[in-house]
Scaffold this motif. Structure first.
Motif, PDB file in Angstrom:
ATOM      1  N   LYS A 190       0.839  -1.194   0.000  1.00 21.18           N
ATOM      2  CA  LYS A 190       0.000   0.000   0.000  1.00 21.18           C
ATOM      3  C   LYS A 190       0.870   1.238   0.000  1.00 21.18           C
ATOM      4  O   LYS A 190       2.020   1.219   0.441  1.00 21.18           O
ATOM      5  CB  LYS A 190      -0.922   0.016   1.237  1.00 21.18           C
ATOM      6  N   LYS A 191       0.304   2.312  -0.494  1.00 19.73           N
ATOM      7  CA  LYS A 191       1.010   3.579  -0.523  1.00 19.73           C
ATOM      8  C   LYS A 191       0.760   4.337   0.778  1.00 19.73           C
ATOM      9  O   LYS A 191      -0.351   4.353   1.291  1.00 19.73           O
ATOM     10  CB  LYS A 191       0.549   4.424  -1.708  1.00 19.73           C
ATOM     11  N   ILE A 192       1.806   4.957   1.282  1.00 16.11           N
ATOM     12  CA  ILE A 192       1.660   5.797   2.471  1.00 16.11           C
ATOM     13  C   ILE A 192       1.384   7.223   2.021  1.00 16.11           C
ATOM     14  O   ILE A 192       2.049   7.761   1.138  1.00 16.11           O
ATOM     15  CB  ILE A 192       2.933   5.749   3.339  1.00 16.11           C
ATOM     16  N   ASP A 193       0.408   7.826   2.649  1.00 19.69           N
ATOM     17  CA  ASP A 193      -0.042   9.165   2.251  1.00 19.69           C
ATOM     18  C   ASP A 193       0.875  10.228   2.869  1.00 19.69           C
ATOM     19  O   ASP A 193       0.550  10.832   3.892  1.00 19.69           O
ATOM     20  CB  ASP A 193      -1.492   9.350   2.695  1.00 19.69           C
ATOM     21  N   TYR A 194       2.017  10.448   2.232  1.00 25.88           N
ATOM     22  CA  TYR A 194       2.979  11.422   2.764  1.00 25.88           C
ATOM     23  C   TYR A 194       2.425  12.844   2.703  1.00 25.88           C
ATOM     24  O   TYR A 194       2.678  13.659   3.602  1.00 25.88           O
ATOM     25  CB  TYR A 194       4.291  11.347   1.979  1.00 25.88           C
ATOM     26  N   GLU A 247      -5.325   7.132  -2.198  1.00 24.38           N
ATOM     27  CA  GLU A 247      -5.646   5.702  -2.307  1.00 24.38           C
ATOM     28  C   GLU A 247      -5.663   5.047  -0.932  1.00 24.38           C
ATOM     29  O   GLU A 247      -6.529   4.231  -0.618  1.00 24.38           O
ATOM     30  CB  GLU A 247      -4.599   5.018  -3.195  1.00 24.38           C
ATOM     31  N   ASP A 248      -4.709   5.377  -0.091  1.00 20.30           N
ATOM     32  CA  ASP A 248      -4.638   4.883   1.283  1.00 20.30           C
ATOM     33  C   ASP A 248      -4.426   6.070   2.214  1.00 20.30           C
ATOM     34  O   ASP A 248      -3.291   6.391   2.576  1.00 20.30           O
ATOM     35  CB  ASP A 248      -3.494   3.880   1.442  1.00 20.30           C
ATOM     36  N   PRO A 249      -5.499   6.765   2.595  1.00 19.40           N
ATOM     37  CA  PRO A 249      -5.361   7.988   3.392  1.00 19.40           C
ATOM     38  C   PRO A 249      -4.828   7.716   4.786  1.00 19.40           C
ATOM     39  O   PRO A 249      -4.963   6.615   5.332  1.00 19.40           O
ATOM     40  CB  PRO A 249      -6.799   8.525   3.453  1.00 19.40           C
ATOM     41  N   VAL A 250      -4.201   8.746   5.374  1.00 23.95           N
ATOM     42  CA  VAL A 250      -3.713   8.650   6.746  1.00 23.95           C
ATOM     43  C   VAL A 250      -4.871   8.391   7.695  1.00 23.95           C
ATOM     44  O   VAL A 250      -4.803   7.532   8.573  1.00 23.95           O
ATOM     45  CB  VAL A 250      -2.987   9.948   7.151  1.00 23.95           C
ATOM     46  N   MET A 251      -5.936   9.142   7.546  1.00 27.98           N
ATOM     47  CA  MET A 251      -7.129   8.976   8.369  1.00 27.98           C
ATOM     48  C   MET A 251      -8.316   8.717   7.453  1.00 27.98           C
ATOM     49  O   MET A 251      -8.690   9.588   6.660  1.00 27.98           O
ATOM     50  CB  MET A 251      -7.381  10.220   9.234  1.00 27.98           C
ATOM     51  N   SER A 252      -8.867   7.538   7.550  1.00 24.27           N
ATOM     52  CA  SER A 252      -9.990   7.181   6.692  1.00 24.27           C
ATOM     53  C   SER A 252     -11.205   8.025   7.067  1.00 24.27           C
ATOM     54  O   SER A 252     -11.764   7.887   8.160  1.00 24.27           O
ATOM     55  CB  SER A 252     -10.311   5.691   6.854  1.00 24.27           C
ATOM     56  N   LEU A 253     -11.611   8.908   6.172  1.00 23.46           N
ATOM     57  CA  LEU A 253     -12.771   9.763   6.443  1.00 23.46           C
ATOM     58  C   LEU A 253     -14.068   8.974   6.435  1.00 23.46           C
ATOM     59  O   LEU A 253     -15.080   9.433   6.966  1.00 23.46           O
ATOM     60  CB  LEU A 253     -12.836  10.893   5.418  1.00 23.46           C
ATOM     61  N   SER A 254     -14.035   7.781   5.846  1.00 21.99           N
ATOM     62  CA  SER A 254     -15.255   6.974   5.781  1.00 21.99           C
ATOM     63  C   SER A 254     -15.742   6.576   7.170  1.00 21.99           C
ATOM     64  O   SER A 254     -16.951   6.492   7.408  1.00 21.99           O
ATOM     65  CB  SER A 254     -15.019   5.721   4.937  1.00 21.99           C
ATOM     66  N   ILE A 255     -14.810   6.345   8.106  1.00 22.32           N
ATOM     67  CA  ILE A 255     -15.238   5.946   9.442  1.00 22.32           C
ATOM     68  C   ILE A 255     -15.936   7.094  10.166  1.00 22.32           C
ATOM     69  O   ILE A 255     -16.752   6.861  11.064  1.00 22.32           O
ATOM     70  CB  ILE A 255     -14.052   5.432  10.291  1.00 22.32           C
TER      71      ILE A 255
END
Length: 496
Positions: A190-194, A247-255
């Motif tokens: 996975k990509k880290i959201d720098y 693609e892989d956010p630091v904090m998933s806004l969906s939750i």
């Protein structure tokens, strides 16, 4: 899975206590530190640098733990924390100490949320409710034991041991997790959201600087404060935009679209601000306003750590029998009662009244925080559990970081206004400033004032601290309203 759960639980609780107590243990040692290193004007940064990096790193580590597993991220966090602790003890200047505290905070950001997530992984929901109560009580105990331990180390050894004492405990915690925790991690690329991480750092850092510097070093209408506030707004909206497209956010806004998680997280923000406000200012109130010795002041604050574990244990049982909403409501009512006791402290003016307020605050924290964590972890799937847990811890720490700045700002502003008014009608032997409070706390420094001057300063401090408790009461009302609005029936396995 051959995980030996009691040993893992002991290891993660040790790690949590080590990181939590570090936020307060320095307080008692700061006079000795400043006398050795100088730099009193940078005093507050020793605390805020640690909290700041913890706040920023928590959601990042939560994401990494979902990607690579809990064990490796937990051990990396403790390793960074111990490096920072070692460097703190070697500090020869206040600037180097602050830099070392930044490093400590980077490591501490992994320890507490990952420890809580590990427990969520290895225990069932029925067991988890009870065990999370133990973990939650670590916060209350550490907030009280920190200043006491700091004072002991300064008295019998040297302030450097305030930091170096972490090293053996951290090593034991890592060994316990490495040996006894066995987890099956699905390796994923996975990509880290720098970009998101950087924007989060900018947003929180700028906001912390505003609260620390605003009204003290810079006026609220100064170009510096206005520029920083604009930076906060722009960086925050860019962060939200980045998290939506990453693609892989630091904090998933969906939750955050889930009502239970969003409500519990915002409530954790206000509760964190309340707790740090009482922990920071109550001892001063008891010693100066109520004219009680430090031992009595410590007693009033110790009541938080008595109420917290009792209610956490009860919450672990009642969540199963009474449900999460009712259990959380016990917390909301307790917090409200505690805040009312603090609000009326200026009328009753007795340490037992202050101790009762602390007890109810601790009880409220135990009921509510335990319920929040158990409910959130039961709502999401394993894949999102680390992020969801970290988001709640993040909000509580953010509340602590911002709360101590906001309530401290109220105290300083009110005291400054009072002293400026006193200067017009009184002839002080010492120029009135915020530093006179430090002299008032010092038994030798108190002798520099006349009886009339001491009375005036105590009157101003009483009025200023009462304003802080008005702020605590408002935070309690907001928290109570949020707890009332928690959903009574939560769905399981949110995985969107």
């Amino acid at each position: 899975m051959n995980t030996k759960r009691p040993f893992v639980l002991a290891a993660v609780m040790l790690g949590m206590f080590m990181a939590a107590v570090e936020a307060t243990i320095v307080a008692t040692a700061m006079p000795s530190i400043v006398s050795d290193l100088g730099g009193f004007s940078l005093f507050s940064w020793v605390f805020s640098s640690y909290l700041l990096m913890q706040v920023v790193m928590i959601p990042i580590y939560g994401k990494l733990s979902d990607m690579f597993g809990r064990k490796i991220i937990f051990c990396i966090g403790i390793s960074i924390f111990l490096v920072g602790s070692f460097l703190c003890g070697l500090s020869t200047t206040i600037e180097f100490l602050i830099l070392s505290r930044f490093i400590q905070g980077i490591g501490a950001g992994a320890v507490q949320p990952i420890a809580t997530t590990i427990v969520g992984d290895i225990y069932t929901k029925e067991e988890r409710a009870k065990i999370q109560g133990y973990l939650a009580s670590v916060w209350g105990i550490s907030s009280v034991m920190g200043p006491v331990l700091g004072g002991i180390f300064v008295a019998v050894a040297h302030w450097k041991w305030v930091f170096w004492v972490n090293i053996p405990f951290g090593i034991i915690a890592m060994i316990g997790v490495i040996i006894f925790l066995h987890e099956e991690v699905e390796k994923q690329t996975k990509k880290i959201d720098y970009i998101g991480s950087g924007l989060l750092l900018v947003t929180v850092s700028a906001l912390m600087i505003v609260f620390i510097q605003g009204g003290v070093y810079w006026s609220w209408t100064s170009p510096q404060i206005i520029s920083l506030m604009l930076l906060v707004v722009v960086a925050f909206f860019l962060f939200l935009y980045q998290e939506k497209r990453a693609e892989d956010p630091v904090m998933s806004l969906s939750i955050w679209r889930h009502k239970l998680i969003a409500t519990a997280n915002v409530a954790s923000l206000t509760l964190g601000a309340m707790l740090i406000g009482v922990s920071s200012f109550l001892p001063t109130y008891v010693q100066i306003v109520l004219d009680q010795p430090a031992v009595i002041a410590g007693f009033t604050l110790t009541m938080v750590s008595i109420g917290w574990p009792i209610s956490s244990t009860l919450a672990g049982r009642w969540i199963i029998t009474k449900g999460t909403w009712k259990t959380a409501m016990y917390g909301g009512v307790s917090i409200l009662i505690g805040s009312i006791l603090f609000l009326t402290l200026s009328i009753v003016q007795h340490p037992l009244w202050a101790g009762a307020g602390s007890f109810f605050l601790g009880a409220g924290m135990g009921f509510s925080t335990t319920t929040f964590i158990v409910s959130i972890q039961s709502t999401v799937s394993w894949r999102l559990r680390g992020v969801a847990t970290a988001s709640n811890m993040f909000m509580r720490l953010l509340g602590s970081a911002l709360g101590v700045a906001m309530l401290g700002g109220i105290l300083n502003t009110r005291m400054k206004q009072y002293l400026e008014g006193v200067m017009e009608g009184e002839d002080f032997t010492i120029k009135p400033s915020l530093d006179v409070v430090n002299l008032l706390l010092d038994p030798i420094g108190r002798e520099q004032f006349t009886v009339r001057e001491r009375e005036l300063i105590e009157e101003g401090l009483t009025s200023s601290l009462n304003s802080v408790y008005v702020g605590v009461f408002i935070l309690a009302l907001i928290s109570f309203f949020l707890i009332i609005n928690l959903p009574k029936n939560e769905s399981n396995d949110l995985d969107k």
